[in-house]
Motif scaffolding. Sequence first.
Motif, PDB file in Angstrom:
ATOM      1  N   MET A   1     102.182 -44.549  78.451  1.00 59.36           N
ATOM      2  CA  MET A   1     102.381 -43.991  77.204  1.00 59.36           C
ATOM      3  C   MET A   1     102.311 -42.331  77.305  1.00 59.36           C
ATOM      4  N   SER A   2     101.381 -41.966  78.221  1.00 57.09           N
ATOM      5  CA  SER A   2     101.072 -40.644  77.879  1.00 57.09           C
ATOM      6  C   SER A   2     102.218 -39.925  78.665  1.00 57.09           C
ATOM      7  N   VAL A   3     103.177 -40.462  79.739  1.00 51.83           N
ATOM      8  CA  VAL A   3     104.070 -39.874  80.429  1.00 51.83           C
ATOM      9  C   VAL A   3     105.471 -39.828  79.521  1.00 51.83           C
ATOM     10  N   ILE A   4     105.427 -40.950  78.508  1.00 51.96           N
ATOM     11  CA  ILE A   4     106.523 -40.887  77.678  1.00 51.96           C
ATOM     12  C   ILE A   4     106.531 -39.689  76.753  1.00 51.96           C
ATOM     13  N   LEU A   5     105.204 -39.335  76.130  1.00 46.46           N
ATOM     14  CA  LEU A   5     104.710 -38.312  75.420  1.00 46.46           C
ATOM     15  C   LEU A   5     105.143 -37.026  75.899  1.00 46.46           C
ATOM     16  N   ARG A   6     104.632 -36.818  77.135  1.00 42.99           N
ATOM     17  CA  ARG A   6     104.770 -35.612  77.953  1.00 42.99           C
ATOM     18  C   ARG A   6     106.308 -35.159  78.185  1.00 42.99           C
ATOM     19  N   VAL A   7     107.257 -36.373  78.518  1.00 44.65           N
ATOM     20  CA  VAL A   7     108.610 -35.973  78.664  1.00 44.65           C
ATOM     21  C   VAL A   7     109.348 -35.855  77.302  1.00 44.65           C
ATOM     22  N   SER A   8     108.882 -36.401  76.241  1.00 42.32           N
ATOM     23  CA  SER A   8     109.437 -36.128  74.762  1.00 42.32           C
ATOM     24  C   SER A   8     109.017 -34.621  74.442  1.00 42.32           C
ATOM     25  N   LEU A   9     107.997 -34.135  74.866  1.00 38.82           N
ATOM     26  CA  LEU A   9     107.680 -32.919  74.284  1.00 38.82           C
ATOM     27  C   LEU A   9     108.380 -31.863  75.241  1.00 38.82           C
ATOM     28  N   PHE A  10     108.408 -32.037  76.824  1.00 39.54           N
ATOM     29  CA  PHE A  10     109.249 -31.401  77.522  1.00 39.54           C
ATOM     30  C   PHE A  10     110.648 -31.270  77.148  1.00 39.54           C
ATOM     31  N   LEU A  11     111.231 -32.475  76.646  1.00 41.04           N
ATOM     32  CA  LEU A  11     112.600 -32.315  76.166  1.00 41.04           C
ATOM     33  C   LEU A  11     112.646 -31.757  74.943  1.00 41.04           C
ATOM     34  N   LEU A  12     111.904 -31.718  73.985  1.00 37.58           N
ATOM     35  CA  LEU A  12     111.874 -31.104  72.752  1.00 37.58           C
ATOM     36  C   LEU A  12     111.774 -29.338  72.983  1.00 37.58           C
ATOM     37  N   GLY A  13     110.952 -29.116  73.953  1.00 40.19           N
ATOM     38  CA  GLY A  13     110.891 -27.923  74.385  1.00 40.19           C
ATOM     39  C   GLY A  13     112.118 -27.001  74.959  1.00 40.19           C
ATOM     40  N   VAL A  14     112.860 -28.032  75.765  1.00 42.97           N
ATOM     41  CA  VAL A  14     114.425 -27.469  76.058  1.00 42.97           C
ATOM     42  C   VAL A  14     115.218 -27.365  75.287  1.00 42.97           C
ATOM     43  N   LEU A  15     115.132 -28.424  73.970  1.00 43.64           N
ATOM     44  CA  LEU A  15     115.899 -28.304  72.894  1.00 43.64           C
ATOM     45  C   LEU A  15     115.821 -26.975  72.361  1.00 43.64           C
ATOM     46  N   TYR A  16     114.435 -26.593  71.967  1.00 40.13           N
ATOM     47  CA  TYR A  16     114.112 -25.305  71.307  1.00 40.13           C
ATOM     48  C   TYR A  16     114.468 -24.002  72.016  1.00 40.13           C
ATOM     49  N   ILE A  17     114.747 -23.929  73.683  1.00 43.27           N
ATOM     50  CA  ILE A  17     115.303 -23.103  74.183  1.00 43.27           C
ATOM     51  C   ILE A  17     116.785 -22.865  73.831  1.00 43.27           C
ATOM     52  N   VAL A  18     117.323 -23.971  73.684  1.00 42.34           N
ATOM     53  CA  VAL A  18     118.931 -24.214  73.216  1.00 42.34           C
ATOM     54  C   VAL A  18     118.975 -23.402  71.941  1.00 42.34           C
ATOM     55  N   ILE A  19     118.141 -23.935  70.909  1.00 40.66           N
ATOM     56  CA  ILE A  19     118.194 -23.634  69.585  1.00 40.66           C
ATOM     57  C   ILE A  19     118.081 -21.947  69.610  1.00 40.66           C
ATOM     58  N   GLY A  20     117.038 -21.513  70.481  1.00 40.41           N
ATOM     59  CA  GLY A  20     116.778 -20.197  70.494  1.00 40.41           C
ATOM     60  C   GLY A  20     117.637 -19.337  71.033  1.00 40.41           C
ATOM     61  N   PHE A  21     118.553 -19.785  72.106  1.00 43.60           N
ATOM     62  CA  PHE A  21     119.481 -18.942  72.701  1.00 43.60           C
ATOM     63  C   PHE A  21     120.646 -19.042  71.672  1.00 43.60           C
ATOM     64  N   GLY A  22     120.928 -20.198  70.789  1.00 43.05           N
ATOM     65  CA  GLY A  22     121.831 -19.954  69.903  1.00 43.05           C
ATOM     66  C   GLY A  22     121.630 -18.812  68.875  1.00 43.05           C
ATOM     67  N   PHE A  23     120.317 -18.603  68.419  1.00 39.85           N
ATOM     68  CA  PHE A  23     120.205 -17.437  67.630  1.00 39.85           C
ATOM     69  C   PHE A  23     120.300 -16.123  68.381  1.00 39.85           C
ATOM     70  N   LEU A  24     120.011 -15.877  69.683  1.00 42.67           N
ATOM     71  CA  LEU A  24     120.100 -14.682  70.372  1.00 42.67           C
ATOM     72  C   LEU A  24     121.639 -14.427  70.369  1.00 42.67           C
ATOM     73  N   THR A  25     122.452 -15.325  70.614  1.00 46.84           N
ATOM     74  CA  THR A  25     123.808 -14.796  71.031  1.00 46.84           C
ATOM     75  C   THR A  25     124.748 -15.215  69.778  1.00 46.84           C
ATOM     76  N   ASP A  26     124.466 -15.897  68.886  1.00 44.81           N
ATOM     77  CA  ASP A  26     125.290 -16.093  67.687  1.00 44.81           C
ATOM     78  C   ASP A  26     124.274 -16.159  66.335  1.00 44.81           C
ATOM     79  N   PRO A  27     123.654 -15.275  65.976  1.00 42.71           N
ATOM     80  CA  PRO A  27     122.887 -15.382  64.887  1.00 42.71           C
ATOM     81  C   PRO A  27     123.367 -15.649  63.431  1.00 42.71           C
ATOM     82  N   VAL A  28     124.712 -15.414  63.353  1.00 38.65           N
ATOM     83  CA  VAL A  28     125.346 -15.698  62.279  1.00 38.65           C
ATOM     84  C   VAL A  28     125.760 -17.247  62.092  1.00 38.65           C
ATOM     85  N   GLY A  29     126.081 -17.775  63.103  1.00 37.19           N
ATOM     86  CA  GLY A  29     126.524 -19.290  63.305  1.00 37.19           C
ATOM     87  C   GLY A  29     125.206 -20.170  62.978  1.00 37.19           C
TER      88      GLY A  29
END
Length: 93
Positions: A1-29
């Motif tokens: 269960m610990s591994v599943i939670l750690r992987v989920s948090l890691f993937l959520l962090g990757v998603l946040y990087i993508v969202i942040g990159f979207g704000f950096l490159t296209d703040p209007v969209g």
Amino acid sequence: MSVILRVSLFLLGVLYIVIGFGFLTDPVGSGADFGLAPLADAGAQGLSSIRADFTSFFWVSAGCLIIGSWKANASLLNVGAALLGTVFVVRGV
């Protein structure tokens, strides 16, 4: 269960990087996706503020989630939880 939670948090962090990159490159969209529709008429200061604030928020949260889940360091996860918890409470107000 610990591994599943750690992987989920890691993937959520990757998603946040993508969202942040979207704000950096296209703040209007990306702003429109978050309900900030009048950004098309915003000046350079408004766009730079959205670009900087949202990118930094998502990238700091992502860094805390990724490093905290990778190293199993709950202190870093608390920083990310504090950021997200503050947003949750302030939006509720």
